[in-house]
Write an enzyme that holds these catalytic residues in place. Structure first.
Site, PDB file in Angstrom:
ATOM      1  N   SER A 155       0.834  -1.194   0.000  1.00  0.00           N
ATOM      2  CA  SER A 155       0.000   0.000   0.000  1.00  0.00           C
ATOM      3  C   SER A 155       0.881   1.262   0.000  1.00  0.00           C
ATOM      4  O   SER A 155       1.656   1.472  -0.923  1.00  0.00           O
ATOM      5  CB  SER A 155      -0.968  -0.036   1.180  1.00  0.00           C
ATOM      6  OG  SER A 155      -1.972   0.934   1.028  1.00  0.00           O
ATOM      7  N   ASP A 179      -0.253  -4.078  -4.028  1.00  0.00           N
ATOM      8  CA  ASP A 179      -1.405  -3.181  -4.116  1.00  0.00           C
ATOM      9  C   ASP A 179      -1.051  -1.775  -3.643  1.00  0.00           C
ATOM     10  O   ASP A 179      -1.562  -1.300  -2.618  1.00  0.00           O
ATOM     11  CB  ASP A 179      -2.604  -3.719  -3.336  1.00  0.00           C
ATOM     12  CG  ASP A 179      -3.920  -3.262  -3.969  1.00  0.00           C
ATOM     13  OD1 ASP A 179      -3.997  -3.220  -5.214  1.00  0.00           O
ATOM     14  OD2 ASP A 179      -4.863  -2.926  -3.245  1.00  0.00           O
ATOM     15  N   HIS A 249      -7.757  -5.525  -0.763  1.00  0.00           N
ATOM     16  CA  HIS A 249      -6.485  -4.811  -0.656  1.00  0.00           C
ATOM     17  C   HIS A 249      -5.381  -5.737  -0.146  1.00  0.00           C
ATOM     18  O   HIS A 249      -4.251  -5.728  -0.657  1.00  0.00           O
ATOM     19  CB  HIS A 249      -6.680  -3.624   0.288  1.00  0.00           C
ATOM     20  CG  HIS A 249      -5.610  -2.579   0.232  1.00  0.00           C
ATOM     21  ND1 HIS A 249      -5.043  -2.121  -0.942  1.00  0.00           N
ATOM     22  CD2 HIS A 249      -5.011  -1.870   1.229  1.00  0.00           C
ATOM     23  CE1 HIS A 249      -4.147  -1.195  -0.665  1.00  0.00           C
ATOM     24  NE2 HIS A 249      -4.094  -1.028   0.640  1.00  0.00           N
TER      25      HIS A 249
END
Length: 451
Positions: A155, A179, A249
């Protein structure tokens, strides 16, 4: 933005540190810390095969366990709106150590990532990158090589890795973005996010492009499991609670971890879109010859020499996964020629069975297709099990209509060919009538060799 607002109040599992514990532990905070905000503080924890279960906290290269002749992998987490410790970090550390003797440095920036204000955590990401640069500078002076550094960023952590790479003019060995965060980074220039120039090899897994992740390409190779959006096994509605917000996610992390277990290799295919892939138009990897199709995850670096050629464009890779580990899907092409005079539009579900009676039901079904007289339709159908010897096949045809007449699909010829194992004999069936919504089971026969 709904996901971002709700995720602020999400209470996930926390890992509390025993006050008497002698091993450094990941900073575990609480939602109350997120409400008041936290000042940035970075803790660097080293794991090696000599200390796989008890980290050594690093303040410099002066270390009992750090071996700069070996590869060094940094693990960088992302935004922590509740302060909890990422539950996947211990598993990832152990899996990395199981495949290679290396230094693993867990970058704990929970103080700085824990806040309900996402933009504050985003601003702190560049400060984290500056701290990591100082450590790497020391490592280089002590004999380390930029080639041997691999950063795995999740992330916001993916962009932190990119910022570090920029500071070293893209000479880091590898960055893996799991991601990469989308909010505040979508549409930003390369200097403000992860991009292919940040390392010698940048591979990215996109698993939540319509939510917390980043949709566009960011690496030399970008993997889009299930198209990069809704992941199998993840909740589809907000009524499922916080899993709805984090499951897609986090799937990129668990896919990467699964690749380290080697229980199966997830093969990906270059394509211009997921729809084209699902329609069976992108199942060739000729552009990678003499290499086979790339595989997802840790071992994607084996395709580095091809993917980093200046003449080679950024490559988008698509594939399907199952809903749980090991996530592999085994695909078949099903070529069908029908002889109905009128067009029949519908879908198939398929069940395969082997000698022992084990069954595998299609997990990935194609979109509705139009079956016209004497026209061949090729469908891409996936299963979560792989049978070397398929003895029986069951088919169900459906138009999806709940009212009106029931139709029959008259099949002149049907051919099953394994995409996952193309060397296996192809299986055929001829002259088959399928009443709508009725399962028909048959024994396939070997197809005649094609000339």
């Amino acid at each position: 933005m709904l996901r971002l607002c709700v995720v602020f109040i999400y209470l996930s599992y926390g890992v509390k540190t025993d006050p008497g514990e002698t091993c450094p532990a990941f900073t575990a905070l609480s939602f109350s810390n997120a409400l008041i905000g936290t000042d940035l503080k970075v803790k660097l924890m080293l794991y090696t095969r000599q200390n796989p279960d008890c980290a050594e906290e690093l303040n410099s290269t002066a270390s009992k366990y750090l071996d700069l002749t070996k590869k060094t992998t940094f693990i960088i987490h992302g935004y922590r709106p509740t302060g909890s410790a990422p539950v996947w970090i211990p598993g990832l550390v152990q899996l990395l150590l199981s495949v290679e003797a290396m230094n693993i440095i867990v970058v704990d920036w929970n103080r700085g990532a824990t806040t309900i204000i996402y933009s504050t955590a985003s601003r702190n990401s560049k400060k984290v990158a500056e701290i990591l640069k100082k450590l790497i500078d020391e490592m280089l002076l002590a004999g380390a090589s930029l080639d041997s550094i691999h950063m795995v960023g999740v992330s916001l952590g993916a962009h932190i890795a990119g910022f570090v790479g920029q500071m070293f003019d893209g000479k880091l060995g590898r960055i893996t973005g799991l991601d990469p965060a989308g909010p505040l980074y979508r549409g930003q220039p390369p200097g403000e996010r992860l991009d292919p120039t940040d390392a010698q090899f940048v591979d990215v897994i996109h698993s939540d492009t319509d939510g917390l992740g980043y949709a566009d390409t960011l690496g030399h190779i970008d993997f889009y499991p299930n198209g990069g959006t809704d992941q199998p096994g993840c909740p589809l509605t907000i009524f499922s609670g916080m899993q709805y917000f984090k499951c897609d996610h986090q799937r990129s992390v668990f896919l990467f971890m699964s690749s380290l277990k080697k229980s199966c290799n997830i093969t990906a295919y270059p394509c211009d879109s997921y729809r084209s892939y699902r329609n069976g138009k992108c199942t060739s990897c000729e552009i990678f010859q003499p290499m086979p199709c790339p595989i997802l995850g840790y071992y994607a670096h084996k395709w580095k020499s091809y993917l980093t050629q200046q003449s080679h464009p950024v490559t988008n890779m698509f594939f399907d996964t199952a809903d749980k580990e090991p996530f592999c899907i085994y695909h078949y092409f099903v070529d069908i020629v029908t002889w109905n005079k009128d067009t029949r539009r519908g879908t198939f579900s398929v069940v395969l069975a082997d000698d022992a009676g084990q069954k595998a039901e299609s997990k990935v079904n194609p979109e509705a297709a139009a079956f016209q007289q004497y026209n061949q339709i090729s469908l891409l159908i996936g299963f979560d099990q792989d049978f070397e010897n398929v003895k029986r096949i069951s088919l169900t045809f459906s138009t999806g209509s709940v009212i009106g007449p029931k139709y029959k699909l008259r099949i002149l010829q049907m051919r099953f060919r394994s995409l996952t194992n193309p060397e296996r004999p192809q299986l055929c069936r001829y002259d088959l009538v399928l009443p709508e919504n009725t399962r028909k089971t048959f024994r396939p026969v070997p197809c005649p060799a094609r000339r």
